[in-house]
Motif scaffolding. Structure first.
Motif, PDB file in Angstrom:
ATOM      1  N   ALA A  33      17.543  15.129  14.402  1.00 39.70           N
ATOM      2  CA  ALA A  33      16.746  14.314  15.308  1.00 39.70           C
ATOM      3  C   ALA A  33      17.663  13.258  15.903  1.00 39.70           C
ATOM      4  N   ILE A  34      17.304  12.812  17.089  1.00 41.39           N
ATOM      5  CA  ILE A  34      18.068  11.767  17.762  1.00 41.39           C
ATOM      6  C   ILE A  34      17.169  10.555  17.951  1.00 41.39           C
ATOM      7  N   GLY A  35      17.716   9.405  17.664  1.00 47.07           N
ATOM      8  CA  GLY A  35      16.946   8.181  17.831  1.00 47.07           C
ATOM      9  C   GLY A  35      17.661   7.186  18.715  1.00 47.07           C
ATOM     10  N   TRP A  36      16.854   6.320  19.314  1.00 44.48           N
ATOM     11  CA  TRP A  36      17.384   5.201  20.098  1.00 44.48           C
ATOM     12  C   TRP A  36      17.031   3.903  19.388  1.00 44.48           C
ATOM     13  N   ARG A  52      12.663  14.895  17.772  1.00 45.83           N
ATOM     14  CA  ARG A  52      13.153  16.219  17.401  1.00 45.83           C
ATOM     15  C   ARG A  52      13.069  17.044  18.665  1.00 45.83           C
ATOM     16  N   SER A  53      14.192  17.108  19.349  1.00 47.45           N
ATOM     17  CA  SER A  53      14.156  17.580  20.726  1.00 47.45           C
ATOM     18  C   SER A  53      13.765  19.050  20.843  1.00 47.45           C
ATOM     19  N   ALA A  99      19.974  11.950  12.978  1.00 49.44           N
ATOM     20  CA  ALA A  99      19.507  12.086  11.597  1.00 49.44           C
ATOM     21  C   ALA A  99      19.364  13.559  11.253  1.00 49.44           C
ATOM     22  N   ARG A 100      20.031  13.973  10.188  1.00 46.51           N
ATOM     23  CA  ARG A 100      19.889  15.364   9.768  1.00 46.51           C
ATOM     24  C   ARG A 100      18.470  15.566   9.239  1.00 46.51           C
ATOM     25  N   LEU A 101      17.858  16.625   9.679  1.00 43.21           N
ATOM     26  CA  LEU A 101      16.498  16.910   9.247  1.00 43.21           C
ATOM     27  C   LEU A 101      16.486  17.394   7.799  1.00 43.21           C
ATOM     28  N   HIS A 102      15.557  16.876   7.043  1.00 40.91           N
ATOM     29  CA  HIS A 102      15.377  17.349   5.668  1.00 40.91           C
ATOM     30  C   HIS A 102      14.568  18.637   5.683  1.00 40.91           C
ATOM     31  N   CYS A 109      12.925   7.583  10.916  1.00 38.74           N
ATOM     32  CA  CYS A 109      13.385   7.008  12.191  1.00 38.74           C
ATOM     33  C   CYS A 109      13.667   5.520  12.000  1.00 38.74           C
ATOM     34  N   ASP A 110      14.713   5.230  11.256  1.00 33.24           N
ATOM     35  CA  ASP A 110      15.182   3.863  11.134  1.00 33.24           C
ATOM     36  C   ASP A 110      16.655   3.894  10.765  1.00 33.24           C
TER      37      ASP A 110
END
Length: 127
Positions: A33-36, A52-53, A99-102, A109-110
């Protein structure tokens, strides 16, 4: 090697818009996942939005009352943060992170949940 490169920051007047981009390499959107996030002057870094694009599943921490949206371009391995009606208090350095997905696709998301970070792109909103 994982690289996250932010772009699109700059100087904008109050009420203007910016679209930030996070170009990701070395990560698959199927696995990450990508976060801003952003860090305003004198403040701690804070989360905004994560995505999660591949599934277009979004986690919202703070979307500034709908002024911020996140979306991905899977073909380009890029995630964007669209910011509208900008205010001086939006002035910050904006970071993207991965963030690598579990198992099961979960992630947090932090700050703690992110595995890789970009170097940030500064955005300044003038009054």
């Amino acid at each position: 090697e994982v690289q996250l490169v932010e772009s699109g920051g700059g100087l904008v007047q109050t009420g203007g818009s910016l679209r930030l981009s996070c170009a990701a390499s070395g990560v698959s959107f199927g696995d990450y996942a990508i976060g801003w996030f952003r860090q305003a002057p004198g403040r701690q870094r804070a989360g905004l939005l994560c995505i999660r694009s591949m599934n277009n599943i979004i986690q919202t921490v703070n979307d500034e009352e709908g002024r911020f949206t996140i979306f991905g371009d899977n073909a380009k391995n890029t995630v964007h943060l669209q910011m509208e009606r900008l205010k001086p208090e939006d002035t910050a350095v904006y970071y993207c992170a991965a963030a690598r997905l579990h198992h099961g696709g979960g992630y947090i998301c932090d700050d703690i949940g992110m595995d890789y970070w970009g170097k940030g792109t500064p955005a300044t909103v003038s009054s």
